[in-house]
Write a protein that holds these residues in place. Sequence first.
Motif, PDB file in Angstrom:
ATOM      1  N   VAL A  36       2.365   0.100  24.852  1.00 44.90           N
ATOM      2  CA  VAL A  36       1.491  -1.780  24.759  1.00 44.90           C
ATOM      3  C   VAL A  36       1.731  -2.111  23.485  1.00 44.90           C
ATOM      4  O   VAL A  36       1.745  -1.298  22.449  1.00 44.90           O
ATOM      5  CB  VAL A  36       0.012  -1.077  24.949  1.00 44.90           C
ATOM      6  N   ALA A  37       2.032  -3.373  23.682  1.00 52.52           N
ATOM      7  CA  ALA A  37       2.307  -3.402  22.340  1.00 52.52           C
ATOM      8  C   ALA A  37       2.014  -4.021  21.389  1.00 52.52           C
ATOM      9  O   ALA A  37       2.172  -3.910  20.058  1.00 52.52           O
ATOM     10  CB  ALA A  37       3.068  -5.408  22.922  1.00 52.52           C
ATOM     11  N   ASN A  38       0.523  -3.526  21.903  1.00 55.09           N
ATOM     12  CA  ASN A  38      -0.645  -4.113  20.598  1.00 55.09           C
ATOM     13  C   ASN A  38      -1.309  -2.971  20.012  1.00 55.09           C
ATOM     14  O   ASN A  38      -2.719  -3.491  19.945  1.00 55.09           O
ATOM     15  CB  ASN A  38      -1.357  -5.258  20.543  1.00 55.09           C
ATOM     16  N   GLU A  39      -1.309  -1.498  20.791  1.00 51.04           N
ATOM     17  CA  GLU A  39      -1.636  -0.340  20.551  1.00 51.04           C
ATOM     18  C   GLU A  39      -1.094  -0.056  19.688  1.00 51.04           C
ATOM     19  O   GLU A  39       0.236   0.270  20.062  1.00 51.04           O
ATOM     20  CB  GLU A  39      -2.147  -0.378  21.687  1.00 51.04           C
ATOM     21  N   LEU A  40      -1.249   1.188  18.954  1.00 50.85           N
ATOM     22  CA  LEU A  40      -0.379   2.431  17.780  1.00 50.85           C
ATOM     23  C   LEU A  40      -0.897   3.014  19.027  1.00 50.85           C
ATOM     24  O   LEU A  40      -1.431   3.897  19.175  1.00 50.85           O
ATOM     25  CB  LEU A  40      -1.257   2.555  16.771  1.00 50.85           C
ATOM     26  N   THR A  41       0.757   4.036  18.719  1.00 52.82           N
ATOM     27  CA  THR A  41       0.938   5.063  19.677  1.00 52.82           C
ATOM     28  C   THR A  41       1.876   5.832  18.859  1.00 52.82           C
ATOM     29  O   THR A  41       2.459   5.765  17.323  1.00 52.82           O
ATOM     30  CB  THR A  41       1.821   4.661  20.830  1.00 52.82           C
ATOM     31  N   ASP A  42       1.790   7.445  19.276  1.00 52.93           N
ATOM     32  CA  ASP A  42       2.650   8.042  18.291  1.00 52.93           C
ATOM     33  C   ASP A  42       2.364   8.091  16.955  1.00 52.93           C
ATOM     34  O   ASP A  42       3.335   8.117  16.159  1.00 52.93           O
ATOM     35  CB  ASP A  42       4.302   7.672  18.673  1.00 52.93           C
ATOM     36  N   ILE A  43       0.920   8.536  16.453  1.00 53.56           N
ATOM     37  CA  ILE A  43       0.859   8.385  14.706  1.00 53.56           C
ATOM     38  C   ILE A  43       1.499   9.627  14.603  1.00 53.56           C
ATOM     39  O   ILE A  43       1.022  10.614  15.116  1.00 53.56           O
ATOM     40  CB  ILE A  43      -1.247   8.063  15.111  1.00 53.56           C
ATOM     41  N   THR A  44       1.626   9.816  13.671  1.00 54.90           N
ATOM     42  CA  THR A  44       1.538  10.756  12.541  1.00 54.90           C
ATOM     43  C   THR A  44       1.356  10.297  11.048  1.00 54.90           C
ATOM     44  O   THR A  44       1.833   9.635  10.538  1.00 54.90           O
ATOM     45  CB  THR A  44       3.737  10.668  12.376  1.00 54.90           C
ATOM     46  N   VAL A  45       0.476  11.378  10.064  1.00 52.63           N
ATOM     47  CA  VAL A  45      -0.131  11.242   9.498  1.00 52.63           C
ATOM     48  C   VAL A  45       0.903  12.047   8.609  1.00 52.63           C
ATOM     49  O   VAL A  45       1.177  13.360   8.544  1.00 52.63           O
ATOM     50  CB  VAL A  45      -0.980  11.768   8.945  1.00 52.63           C
ATOM     51  N   LEU A  46       1.143  11.058   7.478  1.00 58.23           N
ATOM     52  CA  LEU A  46       2.350  12.313   6.724  1.00 58.23           C
ATOM     53  C   LEU A  46       1.382  12.585   4.980  1.00 58.23           C
ATOM     54  O   LEU A  46       2.335  13.486   5.011  1.00 58.23           O
ATOM     55  CB  LEU A  46       3.754  11.216   6.169  1.00 58.23           C
ATOM     56  N   ALA A  47       0.276  11.889   4.593  1.00 60.61           N
ATOM     57  CA  ALA A  47      -0.415  11.381   3.273  1.00 60.61           C
ATOM     58  C   ALA A  47      -1.477  11.814   3.350  1.00 60.61           C
ATOM     59  O   ALA A  47      -2.039  11.124   3.961  1.00 60.61           O
ATOM     60  CB  ALA A  47       0.269  10.618   1.908  1.00 60.61           C
ATOM     61  N   GLN A  48      -2.539  12.722   3.243  1.00 68.35           N
ATOM     62  CA  GLN A  48      -4.029  12.481   3.607  1.00 68.35           C
ATOM     63  C   GLN A  48      -4.345  12.799   1.928  1.00 68.35           C
ATOM     64  O   GLN A  48      -4.117  13.365   1.090  1.00 68.35           O
ATOM     65  CB  GLN A  48      -4.075  13.791   4.119  1.00 68.35           C
ATOM     66  N   GLY A  49      -5.743  11.939   1.772  1.00 67.17           N
ATOM     67  CA  GLY A  49      -6.655  11.949   0.414  1.00 67.17           C
ATOM     68  C   GLY A  49      -5.642  11.768  -1.034  1.00 67.17           C
ATOM     69  O   GLY A  49      -6.136  12.455  -1.668  1.00 67.17           O
ATOM     70  N   GLU A  50      -4.666  11.409  -0.673  1.00 71.33           N
ATOM     71  CA  GLU A  50      -3.220  10.815  -2.018  1.00 71.33           C
ATOM     72  C   GLU A  50      -4.396  10.376  -3.091  1.00 71.33           C
ATOM     73  O   GLU A  50      -5.274   9.225  -2.620  1.00 71.33           O
ATOM     74  CB  GLU A  50      -1.932  10.221  -1.940  1.00 71.33           C
ATOM     75  N   SER A  51      -3.645   9.890  -4.063  1.00 74.58           N
ATOM     76  CA  SER A  51      -4.927   8.641  -5.142  1.00 74.58           C
ATOM     77  C   SER A  51      -2.976   7.987  -5.459  1.00 74.58           C
ATOM     78  O   SER A  51      -2.441   8.910  -5.725  1.00 74.58           O
ATOM     79  CB  SER A  51      -6.003   9.678  -5.564  1.00 74.58           C
ATOM     80  N   ILE A  52      -3.737   7.007  -6.769  1.00 78.01           N
ATOM     81  CA  ILE A  52      -2.512   6.166  -6.855  1.00 78.01           C
ATOM     82  C   ILE A  52      -2.657   6.654  -8.478  1.00 78.01           C
ATOM     83  O   ILE A  52      -3.097   7.075  -9.439  1.00 78.01           O
ATOM     84  CB  ILE A  52      -2.950   4.928  -7.161  1.00 78.01           C
ATOM     85  N   LYS A  53      -1.197   6.788  -8.804  1.00 76.40           N
ATOM     86  CA  LYS A  53      -0.774   6.903 -10.248  1.00 76.40           C
ATOM     87  C   LYS A  53      -1.463   6.129 -10.994  1.00 76.40           C
ATOM     88  O   LYS A  53      -1.638   7.135 -12.251  1.00 76.40           O
ATOM     89  CB  LYS A  53       0.793   7.306 -10.246  1.00 76.40           C
ATOM     90  N   GLU A  54      -2.272   5.494 -11.028  1.00 68.54           N
ATOM     91  CA  GLU A  54      -2.755   4.749 -11.956  1.00 68.54           C
ATOM     92  C   GLU A  54      -4.284   4.910 -12.257  1.00 68.54           C
ATOM     93  O   GLU A  54      -4.788   4.656 -12.990  1.00 68.54           O
ATOM     94  CB  GLU A  54      -2.845   3.221 -12.131  1.00 68.54           C
ATOM     95  N   ARG A  55      -4.387   6.331 -10.961  1.00 73.95           N
ATOM     96  CA  ARG A  55      -5.922   6.687 -11.245  1.00 73.95           C
ATOM     97  C   ARG A  55      -6.023   8.169 -11.398  1.00 73.95           C
ATOM     98  O   ARG A  55      -6.438   8.647 -10.498  1.00 73.95           O
ATOM     99  CB  ARG A  55      -6.808   5.759 -10.626  1.00 73.95           C
ATOM    100  N   PRO A  56      -5.514   8.630 -12.390  1.00 74.24           N
ATOM    101  CA  PRO A  56      -5.298  10.136 -12.011  1.00 74.24           C
ATOM    102  C   PRO A  56      -7.043  10.846 -12.030  1.00 74.24           C
ATOM    103  O   PRO A  56      -7.139  12.366 -11.752  1.00 74.24           O
ATOM    104  CB  PRO A  56      -4.578  10.483 -13.271  1.00 74.24           C
ATOM    105  N   GLU A  57      -7.592   9.846 -12.725  1.00 72.82           N
ATOM    106  CA  GLU A  57      -8.950  10.987 -12.984  1.00 72.82           C
ATOM    107  C   GLU A  57      -9.477  11.109 -11.135  1.00 72.82           C
ATOM    108  O   GLU A  57     -10.620  11.543 -11.241  1.00 72.82           O
ATOM    109  CB  GLU A  57      -9.956   9.673 -12.953  1.00 72.82           C
ATOM    110  N   MET A  58      -9.149   9.981 -10.330  1.00 70.42           N
ATOM    111  CA  MET A  58      -9.518  10.002  -8.722  1.00 70.42           C
ATOM    112  C   MET A  58      -8.532  11.302  -8.275  1.00 70.42           C
ATOM    113  O   MET A  58      -9.278  11.232  -7.172  1.00 70.42           O
ATOM    114  CB  MET A  58      -9.422   8.571  -8.484  1.00 70.42           C
ATOM    115  N   ALA A  59      -7.801  11.903  -8.610  1.00 66.86           N
ATOM    116  CA  ALA A  59      -7.413  12.999  -7.944  1.00 66.86           C
ATOM    117  C   ALA A  59      -8.024  13.151  -7.088  1.00 66.86           C
ATOM    118  O   ALA A  59      -7.950  13.969  -5.716  1.00 66.86           O
ATOM    119  CB  ALA A  59      -6.137  13.643  -8.555  1.00 66.86           C
ATOM    120  N   GLU A  60      -9.391  14.184  -7.250  1.00 63.33           N
ATOM    121  CA  GLU A  60     -10.014  15.162  -6.892  1.00 63.33           C
ATOM    122  C   GLU A  60     -11.052  14.528  -5.754  1.00 63.33           C
ATOM    123  O   GLU A  60     -10.729  14.846  -4.669  1.00 63.33           O
ATOM    124  CB  GLU A  60     -10.608  15.746  -7.744  1.00 63.33           C
ATOM    125  N   ALA A  61     -11.486  13.414  -5.661  1.00 58.51           N
ATOM    126  CA  ALA A  61     -12.566  13.284  -5.370  1.00 58.51           C
ATOM    127  C   ALA A  61     -11.590  12.656  -3.574  1.00 58.51           C
ATOM    128  O   ALA A  61     -12.337  12.199  -2.432  1.00 58.51           O
ATOM    129  CB  ALA A  61     -12.495  11.194  -5.694  1.00 58.51           C
TER     130      ALA A  61
END
Length: 157
Positions: free
Chosen positions: A37-62
């Motif tokens: 379907v043109a406007n629907e997401l299909t075949d979803i693959t999650v490659l990274a879960q619960g990541e944090s940006i490098k500029e905020r290392p204090e947020m990694a655990e949260a």
Amino acid sequence: MINSNRHSNKQHLPLRRLYSLLALLAMTTISACSSRVANELTDITVLAQGESIKERPEMAEACKGFYVSPEKLKDFFQYAALTHEERVNNNYEKLPCYSSGTAYLGDDEIQWVLRAGGVGEFQSLQHKTQNNNQDQTQKSFTKICGVSCCDNVQGVC
């Protein structure tokens, strides 16, 4: 007496089978190509879960608690609003927690990033062919979760 029609039908039988197989193959190919379907997401693959940006290392655990399932991403995509605001596009990367992956939007493979706070970025590479010259252009858009979206997609906002 020899029946010439009967002999003639036996000679054309392999051709009829070949034509039938080609027609079946063509119908299967057409069906497979138009199954998304043109406007629907299909075949979803999650490659990274619960990541944090490098500029905020204090947020990694949260950020490890920011879990996005394929179903949650589908719901986000359905309820979130498309935005064209450049300010949002420039500031969303400061949201520290995110999950990312790939999916299909119609026949286009896309990369997605969903950030805690309800901002999703979607990018695809579209191939255009004009006069046998291939040109590759990038298409991207951002969706933002509003009140209705936050009510319907728990854990994103």
